[in-house]
Design a protein around this motif. Sequence first.
Motif, PDB file in Angstrom:
ATOM      1  N   ASN A  96     -66.319  -3.876  -6.520  1.00  0.00           N
ATOM      2  CA  ASN A  96     -66.406  -3.005  -7.874  1.00  0.00           C
ATOM      3  C   ASN A  96     -67.864  -2.909  -8.323  1.00  0.00           C
ATOM      4  N   GLU A  97     -68.607  -2.756  -7.216  1.00  0.00           N
ATOM      5  CA  GLU A  97     -69.970  -2.666  -7.344  1.00  0.00           C
ATOM      6  C   GLU A  97     -70.454  -1.393  -6.486  1.00  0.00           C
ATOM      7  N   PRO A  98     -71.729  -0.755  -6.742  1.00  0.00           N
ATOM      8  CA  PRO A  98     -72.002   0.187  -5.810  1.00  0.00           C
ATOM      9  C   PRO A  98     -71.914   0.129  -4.488  1.00  0.00           C
ATOM     10  N   GLY A  99     -71.272   0.718  -3.556  1.00  0.00           N
ATOM     11  CA  GLY A  99     -71.183   0.603  -2.102  1.00  0.00           C
ATOM     12  C   GLY A  99     -69.715  -0.345  -1.795  1.00  0.00           C
ATOM     13  N   ALA A 100     -69.367  -0.971  -2.672  1.00  0.00           N
ATOM     14  CA  ALA A 100     -68.005  -1.769  -2.250  1.00  0.00           C
ATOM     15  C   ALA A 100     -66.905  -0.943  -2.923  1.00  0.00           C
ATOM     16  N   LEU A 101     -65.692  -1.715  -2.368  1.00  0.00           N
ATOM     17  CA  LEU A 101     -64.326  -1.021  -2.701  1.00  0.00           C
ATOM     18  C   LEU A 101     -64.321  -1.312  -4.109  1.00  0.00           C
ATOM     19  N   GLY A 102     -63.620  -0.254  -4.765  1.00  0.00           N
ATOM     20  CA  GLY A 102     -63.454  -0.365  -6.170  1.00  0.00           C
ATOM     21  C   GLY A 102     -62.291   0.043  -6.923  1.00  0.00           C
ATOM     22  N   TRP A 103     -61.642   0.668  -6.065  1.00  0.00           N
ATOM     23  CA  TRP A 103     -60.048   0.909  -6.130  1.00  0.00           C
ATOM     24  C   TRP A 103     -59.215   1.473  -5.274  1.00  0.00           C
ATOM     25  N   VAL A 104     -57.797   1.372  -5.343  1.00  0.00           N
ATOM     26  CA  VAL A 104     -57.009   1.778  -4.213  1.00  0.00           C
ATOM     27  C   VAL A 104     -55.904   2.643  -4.706  1.00  0.00           C
ATOM     28  N   GLU A 105     -55.351   3.580  -3.950  1.00  0.00           N
ATOM     29  CA  GLU A 105     -54.420   4.431  -4.488  1.00  0.00           C
ATOM     30  C   GLU A 105     -53.373   4.780  -3.554  1.00  0.00           C
ATOM     31  N   LEU A 106     -52.041   4.588  -3.868  1.00  0.00           N
ATOM     32  CA  LEU A 106     -51.028   5.068  -3.171  1.00  0.00           C
ATOM     33  C   LEU A 106     -50.622   6.393  -3.532  1.00  0.00           C
ATOM     34  N   ALA A 107     -50.536   7.196  -2.373  1.00  0.00           N
ATOM     35  CA  ALA A 107     -49.754   8.424  -2.347  1.00  0.00           C
ATOM     36  C   ALA A 107     -48.485   8.533  -1.748  1.00  0.00           C
ATOM     37  N   THR A 108     -47.424   8.840  -2.435  1.00  0.00           N
ATOM     38  CA  THR A 108     -46.080   8.646  -1.879  1.00  0.00           C
ATOM     39  C   THR A 108     -45.050   9.644  -2.667  1.00  0.00           C
ATOM     40  N   GLY A 109     -44.071   9.898  -1.958  1.00  0.00           N
ATOM     41  CA  GLY A 109     -43.117  10.974  -2.422  1.00  0.00           C
ATOM     42  C   GLY A 109     -42.154  10.372  -3.358  1.00  0.00           C
ATOM     43  N   ASP A 110     -42.075   8.982  -3.428  1.00  0.00           N
ATOM     44  CA  ASP A 110     -40.961   8.271  -3.987  1.00  0.00           C
ATOM     45  C   ASP A 110     -41.521   7.237  -4.857  1.00  0.00           C
ATOM     46  N   ALA A 111     -41.873   7.563  -6.206  1.00  0.00           N
ATOM     47  CA  ALA A 111     -42.542   6.549  -6.909  1.00  0.00           C
ATOM     48  C   ALA A 111     -41.665   5.497  -7.617  1.00  0.00           C
ATOM     49  N   GLU A 112     -40.479   5.690  -7.826  1.00  0.00           N
ATOM     50  CA  GLU A 112     -39.537   4.773  -8.196  1.00  0.00           C
ATOM     51  C   GLU A 112     -39.466   3.720  -7.293  1.00  0.00           C
ATOM     52  N   SER A 113     -39.160   4.130  -6.053  1.00  0.00           N
ATOM     53  CA  SER A 113     -38.915   2.962  -4.968  1.00  0.00           C
ATOM     54  C   SER A 113     -40.179   2.515  -4.735  1.00  0.00           C
ATOM     55  N   ALA A 114     -41.173   2.928  -4.753  1.00  0.00           N
ATOM     56  CA  ALA A 114     -42.591   2.344  -4.614  1.00  0.00           C
ATOM     57  C   ALA A 114     -42.917   1.020  -5.526  1.00  0.00           C
ATOM     58  N   VAL A 115     -42.600   1.622  -7.076  1.00  0.00           N
ATOM     59  CA  VAL A 115     -42.611   0.435  -8.052  1.00  0.00           C
ATOM     60  C   VAL A 115     -41.694  -0.582  -7.663  1.00  0.00           C
ATOM     61  N   ALA A 116     -40.413  -0.371  -7.333  1.00  0.00           N
ATOM     62  CA  ALA A 116     -39.522  -1.400  -6.812  1.00  0.00           C
ATOM     63  C   ALA A 116     -39.868  -2.342  -5.615  1.00  0.00           C
ATOM     64  N   PHE A 117     -40.505  -1.942  -4.778  1.00  0.00           N
ATOM     65  CA  PHE A 117     -41.059  -2.464  -3.521  1.00  0.00           C
ATOM     66  C   PHE A 117     -42.261  -3.311  -3.941  1.00  0.00           C
ATOM     67  N   TYR A 118     -43.234  -2.689  -4.330  1.00  0.00           N
ATOM     68  CA  TYR A 118     -44.525  -3.327  -4.597  1.00  0.00           C
ATOM     69  C   TYR A 118     -44.310  -4.636  -5.793  1.00  0.00           C
ATOM     70  N   SER A 119     -43.626  -4.198  -6.626  1.00  0.00           N
ATOM     71  CA  SER A 119     -43.348  -5.133  -7.639  1.00  0.00           C
ATOM     72  C   SER A 119     -42.770  -6.725  -7.163  1.00  0.00           C
ATOM     73  N   ARG A 120     -41.885  -6.161  -6.301  1.00  0.00           N
ATOM     74  CA  ARG A 120     -40.959  -7.273  -5.621  1.00  0.00           C
ATOM     75  C   ARG A 120     -42.017  -8.226  -4.820  1.00  0.00           C
ATOM     76  N   VAL A 121     -42.740  -7.294  -3.915  1.00  0.00           N
ATOM     77  CA  VAL A 121     -43.432  -7.978  -2.620  1.00  0.00           C
ATOM     78  C   VAL A 121     -44.722  -8.611  -3.220  1.00  0.00           C
ATOM     79  N   PHE A 122     -45.323  -8.016  -3.891  1.00  0.00           N
ATOM     80  CA  PHE A 122     -46.705  -8.692  -4.659  1.00  0.00           C
ATOM     81  C   PHE A 122     -46.408  -9.307  -6.032  1.00  0.00           C
ATOM     82  N   GLY A 123     -45.431  -8.992  -6.785  1.00  0.00           N
ATOM     83  CA  GLY A 123     -45.527  -9.364  -8.066  1.00  0.00           C
ATOM     84  C   GLY A 123     -46.403  -8.488  -9.118  1.00  0.00           C
ATOM     85  N   TRP A 124     -46.828  -7.209  -8.597  1.00  0.00           N
ATOM     86  CA  TRP A 124     -47.531  -6.450  -9.432  1.00  0.00           C
ATOM     87  C   TRP A 124     -47.120  -6.132 -10.644  1.00  0.00           C
ATOM     88  N   SER A 125     -47.970  -5.930 -11.933  1.00  0.00           N
ATOM     89  CA  SER A 125     -47.620  -5.196 -13.012  1.00  0.00           C
ATOM     90  C   SER A 125     -47.832  -3.709 -12.755  1.00  0.00           C
TER      91      SER A 125
END
Length: 254
Positions: free
Chosen positions: A134-163
């Motif tokens: 999160n500083e100039p020249g470093a990784l600051g954000w990541v973004e998932l592009a997917t065709g099934d947002a509902e399944s992605a929420v269920a998958f990543y929330s369970r695997v990583f515990g993301w909010s």
Amino acid sequence: MKITEPTPGAPCWVELGTSDVPAAALYYREVFGWHADTDPRPESGGYTVFAVGDARVAAAAPLYAPGQPTAWTVTFATPDAEALAAAVTEVGGRVLVAPRDLFDLGRFAVLADPAGAAFAVWQARSLAGAELLNEPGALGWVELATGDAESAVAFYSRVFGWSVRSHGTYTQWGIGGADFGGMSTVEARDREDVRPHWLPYFAVESVDATAARAADTGGMLLMAPTDVPDGPRIAMLRDPQGAVFGIHQAGTEG
């Protein structure tokens, strides 16, 4: 609140798989000012670490499998690569590269979610992950592009515990009270060749200047600098070997 050091469950590293590591090192030096340090050991296969000053921020490696695309891979920190890989398969994902050691640096695995978006996990040893975030020249954000947002929420929330938090029409991922990424639809990319994937965004001091420099040194501008409503200024680019990445105005993540 933003993530400034490797944190379990959060992005901690990005690695470029490319057909020409030396050419990529020259390109990203022009774009981000990265210094490249290539491991001289034959068994490393030309593994190259990129740094901003003395802080390691990313890496590049030759393509290691037939059909592997030239692309950036987003890596998430985990205390146990084996357990994380098992959790992924239990909820419909796949193991693309089974957990293995990367010298004395750490242990990694390459996985895919049920829609096919690939990502890696990193169990740290001597390298905790990126030494600048999160500083100039470093990784600051990541973004998932997917065709099934509902399944992605269920998958990543369970695997990583993301909010999961909605920000207008945009979904954001977080952990420990800090948002580190988001999710968009594949259709929003407006290109027929786009498949589900994770995209890294690097923080920069000036999106316009960096985008111009990236295009002028052999890259391709896929999305011109744009102000996101209630969000940062961003742009999307493709490097000379074909890897796609984003940039955003430093200090506007989350």
